[in-house]
Scaffold this active site. Structure first.
Site, PDB file in Angstrom:
ATOM      1  N   CYS A  52       0.795  -1.244   0.000  1.00  0.00           N
ATOM      2  CA  CYS A  52       0.000   0.000   0.000  1.00  0.00           C
ATOM      3  C   CYS A  52       0.818   1.280   0.000  1.00  0.00           C
ATOM      4  O   CYS A  52       0.267   2.359  -0.149  1.00  0.00           O
ATOM      5  CB  CYS A  52      -0.960  -0.001   1.190  1.00  0.00           C
ATOM      6  SG  CYS A  52      -0.154   0.267   2.791  1.00  0.00           S
ATOM      7  N   CYS A 102      -2.947  -1.488   5.524  1.00  0.00           N
ATOM      8  CA  CYS A 102      -3.563  -2.486   4.639  1.00  0.00           C
ATOM      9  C   CYS A 102      -3.636  -3.880   5.260  1.00  0.00           C
ATOM     10  O   CYS A 102      -4.130  -4.800   4.625  1.00  0.00           O
ATOM     11  CB  CYS A 102      -2.838  -2.535   3.303  1.00  0.00           C
ATOM     12  SG  CYS A 102      -1.169  -3.229   3.372  1.00  0.00           S
ATOM     13  N   CYS A 124      11.960  -8.327  12.406  1.00  0.00           N
ATOM     14  CA  CYS A 124      12.478  -9.193  11.352  1.00  0.00           C
ATOM     15  C   CYS A 124      11.463  -9.152  10.208  1.00  0.00           C
ATOM     16  O   CYS A 124      10.399  -9.766  10.293  1.00  0.00           O
ATOM     17  CB  CYS A 124      12.648 -10.599  11.922  1.00  0.00           C
ATOM     18  SG  CYS A 124      13.360 -11.768  10.775  1.00  0.00           S
TER      19      CYS A 124
END
Length: 138
Positions: A52, A102, A124
């Site tokens: 997004c 999103c 991570c």
């Protein structure tokens, strides 16, 4: 996050993302370690959600964890990501990190691993979930 929520359908995401991007971002997959384009990138800039475009992390918080994926010690702002408990691996609870705009899967955050970072956290994050915008705009 003051930007609007991105609520596309699976069909719209499939049209926008590559098959690997869709598998990781929308299905919670993981790219193979040490294969991502941003694992070792040391340039200054901003990392955005590949789905997004929301700004998620800055290069100033990226560090070399040698784990096989880009690692950050903090998101750009607290409202840029959201957290979900992940118990998909028996006996190894984790915290999933998702884009707040999103709801795409980004990776996981770990604490107390002993890295010399200000937060003692390691976000991570899969490279395939990110796009990088260099500080100089090129």
């Amino acid at each position: 996050m003051d930007e609007h929520r991105d609520e596309r359908t699976d069909e719209q995401w499939r049209a926008r993302l590559s098959p690997q991007e869709f598998q990781v971002l929308r299905r919670g997959g993981t790219e193979a370690p040490f294969t991502g384009e941003y694992t070792d990138l040391a340039a200054e800039g901003v990392y955005r959600c590949r789905a997004c475009g929301a700004e998620l992390f800055r290069s100033e918080t990226k560090f070399a964890s040698h784990c096989g994926w880009p690692s950050f010690y903090s998101p750009l702002a607290a409202d840029r990501v959201r957290y979900l408990p992940d118990t998909s691996i028996p006996g190894r609870p984790r915290t999933e990190v998702r884009c707040a705009r999103c709801d795409s899967h980004l990776g996981h955050v770990f604490e107390g691993e002993g890295y010399g970072t200000p937060t003692d956290q390691r976000y991570c994050i899969n490279s395939v979930c990110l796009s990088f915008v260099p500080a100089d705009g090129h």
